[in-house]
Design an enzyme around this catalytic site. Sequence first.
Site, PDB file in Angstrom:
ATOM      1  N   GLU A   1      54.245  36.206  44.025  1.00 54.29           N
ATOM      2  CA  GLU A   1      55.068  37.384  43.729  1.00 54.29           C
ATOM      3  C   GLU A   1      56.515  37.188  44.201  1.00 54.29           C
ATOM      4  O   GLU A   1      57.447  37.743  43.640  1.00 54.29           O
ATOM      5  CB  GLU A   1      54.427  38.638  44.335  1.00 54.29           C
ATOM      6  CG  GLU A   1      53.090  38.888  43.663  1.00 54.29           C
ATOM      7  CD  GLU A   1      52.613  40.320  43.647  1.00 54.29           C
ATOM      8  OE1 GLU A   1      53.228  41.158  44.338  1.00 54.29           O
ATOM      9  OE2 GLU A   1      51.619  40.577  42.955  1.00 54.29           O
TER      10      GLU A   1
ATOM     11  N   CYS B   1      41.105  41.160  36.698  1.00 55.30           N
ATOM     12  CA  CYS B   1      41.238  40.969  38.148  1.00 55.30           C
ATOM     13  C   CYS B   1      39.974  40.323  38.711  1.00 55.30           C
ATOM     14  O   CYS B   1      38.880  40.875  38.584  1.00 55.30           O
ATOM     15  CB  CYS B   1      41.473  42.327  38.795  1.00 55.30           C
ATOM     16  SG  CYS B   1      41.570  42.260  40.582  1.00 55.30           S
TER      17      CYS B   1
ATOM     18  N   CYS C   1      41.883  33.659  40.683  1.00 57.63           N
ATOM     19  CA  CYS C   1      42.750  34.804  40.968  1.00 57.63           C
ATOM     20  C   CYS C   1      43.801  34.859  39.868  1.00 57.63           C
ATOM     21  O   CYS C   1      44.263  33.808  39.402  1.00 57.63           O
ATOM     22  CB  CYS C   1      43.416  34.622  42.339  1.00 57.63           C
ATOM     23  SG  CYS C   1      44.653  35.877  42.704  1.00 57.63           S
TER      24      CYS C   1
ATOM     25  N   ASP D   1      43.759  45.341  35.703  1.00 58.30           N
ATOM     26  CA  ASP D   1      43.953  44.535  36.909  1.00 58.30           C
ATOM     27  C   ASP D   1      44.433  45.450  38.036  1.00 58.30           C
ATOM     28  O   ASP D   1      44.854  46.577  37.803  1.00 58.30           O
ATOM     29  CB  ASP D   1      45.012  43.461  36.622  1.00 58.30           C
ATOM     30  CG  ASP D   1      45.315  42.610  37.836  1.00 58.30           C
ATOM     31  OD1 ASP D   1      44.370  42.098  38.444  1.00 58.30           O
ATOM     32  OD2 ASP D   1      46.502  42.471  38.188  1.00 58.30           O
ATOM     33  N   SER D   2      44.389  44.914  39.246  1.00 57.93           N
ATOM     34  CA  SER D   2      44.873  45.664  40.405  1.00 57.93           C
ATOM     35  C   SER D   2      46.388  45.856  40.371  1.00 57.93           C
ATOM     36  O   SER D   2      46.923  46.709  41.064  1.00 57.93           O
ATOM     37  CB  SER D   2      44.491  44.912  41.679  1.00 57.93           C
ATOM     38  OG  SER D   2      44.975  43.584  41.611  1.00 57.93           O
TER      39      SER D   2
ATOM     40  N   HIS E   1      46.827  35.388  39.915  1.00 61.54           N
ATOM     41  CA  HIS E   1      48.137  34.829  40.234  1.00 61.54           C
ATOM     42  C   HIS E   1      48.188  33.302  40.170  1.00 61.54           C
ATOM     43  O   HIS E   1      49.260  32.720  40.073  1.00 61.54           O
ATOM     44  CB  HIS E   1      48.553  35.261  41.641  1.00 61.54           C
ATOM     45  CG  HIS E   1      48.929  36.709  41.739  1.00 61.54           C
ATOM     46  ND1 HIS E   1      48.094  37.717  41.323  1.00 61.54           N
ATOM     47  CD2 HIS E   1      50.042  37.311  42.216  1.00 61.54           C
ATOM     48  CE1 HIS E   1      48.690  38.891  41.537  1.00 61.54           C
ATOM     49  NE2 HIS E   1      49.866  38.660  42.086  1.00 61.54           N
TER      50      HIS E   1
HETATM   51  N1  DGL Z   1      44.360  40.583  40.843  1.00 59.15           N
HETATM   52  C1  DGL Z   1      43.844  40.065  42.088  1.00 59.15           C
HETATM   53  C2  DGL Z   1      42.820  38.979  41.797  1.00 59.15           C
HETATM   54  O1  DGL Z   1      42.754  38.414  40.722  1.00 59.15           O
HETATM   55  C3  DGL Z   1      44.945  39.533  42.982  1.00 59.15           C
HETATM   56  C4  DGL Z   1      45.843  40.610  43.548  1.00 59.15           C
HETATM   57  C5  DGL Z   1      45.119  41.554  44.476  1.00 59.15           C
HETATM   58  O2  DGL Z   1      44.728  41.156  45.585  1.00 59.15           O
HETATM   59  O3  DGL Z   1      44.950  42.716  44.095  1.00 59.15           O
HETATM   60  O4  DGL Z   1      42.011  38.677  42.641  1.00 59.15           O
END
Ligand code: DGL
Length: 265
Positions: A152, A76, A184, A13-14, A186
Amino acid sequence: MSANASSPIGVFDSGIGGLTVVRALMERLPFENIVYFGDTARVPYGVKSVETIAHFTTQIAQFLLEKDVKLLVIACNTMAAVAAQVVKDLSPVPVLDVIDAGAVAARGGKRIGVIGTPTTINSNAYARAIHDHAPDSRIHSQACALFVPLVEEGWLDHEVTRLTAQEYMKPLLAEHIDTLVLGCTHYPLLKPLLREVVGKDVALVDSAEAMAEQVAAVLTDRHLANPGPAAPRYDFYVTDVPLRFQTIGERFLGRTLNNVHVVKW
Ligand code: DGL
């Protein structure tokens, strides 16, 4: 060494958001070893260009392949939206991505709402993937740029988040959606609040849970499931340890975060 049943699943993931996918995997597949990579130094990806995301994604996939993973999971949504093919082209092991998993899970819907980061929504990847599985459905997308920072911040049941969600959901509710895809990493944490805002008749598709189901199916199919009963090993690689990393990470993971290693790139 080639990958076998005891090899880990590679999840990336990012940042730390992908821990929602790890959490779903831990619950669904309690004997699997997992290696997680979160690019915490360069997050967020959701507002970056396609070229940059493809470059970072390649780097991460190669790192995990060197750990002899048996499967790669793109947790991600933003990476899955713009760089899934890049990973599939370079990987000798199967690659699963959250967008495909979410699209499969949403296929019962007729009027499907999709929410995600601006990059995910602009890519149209969800709309394409959903149409592959449910060609007759109508899709209404909405970028929700403010949700990532609100989650977050831990404002999961906060008036500001509720008002923000009401605003974002307005156009989707006006289209009378019957399904809402949480596109997403989150957003699973916002499920209770989103449920309040959209009402009980809209089905919420959690792509983390959908992904865990897909992983289970692929491992069984390829005879790669770890039969246990040894306790699994979990390793977490990150490119930075930002402020409040432990607290936020544990909120996403739903348990204590151990074995954290920092990779200096
Ligand atoms: N992990 C990213 C997503 O699922 C969200 C966080 C980001 O913007 O890097 O889209």
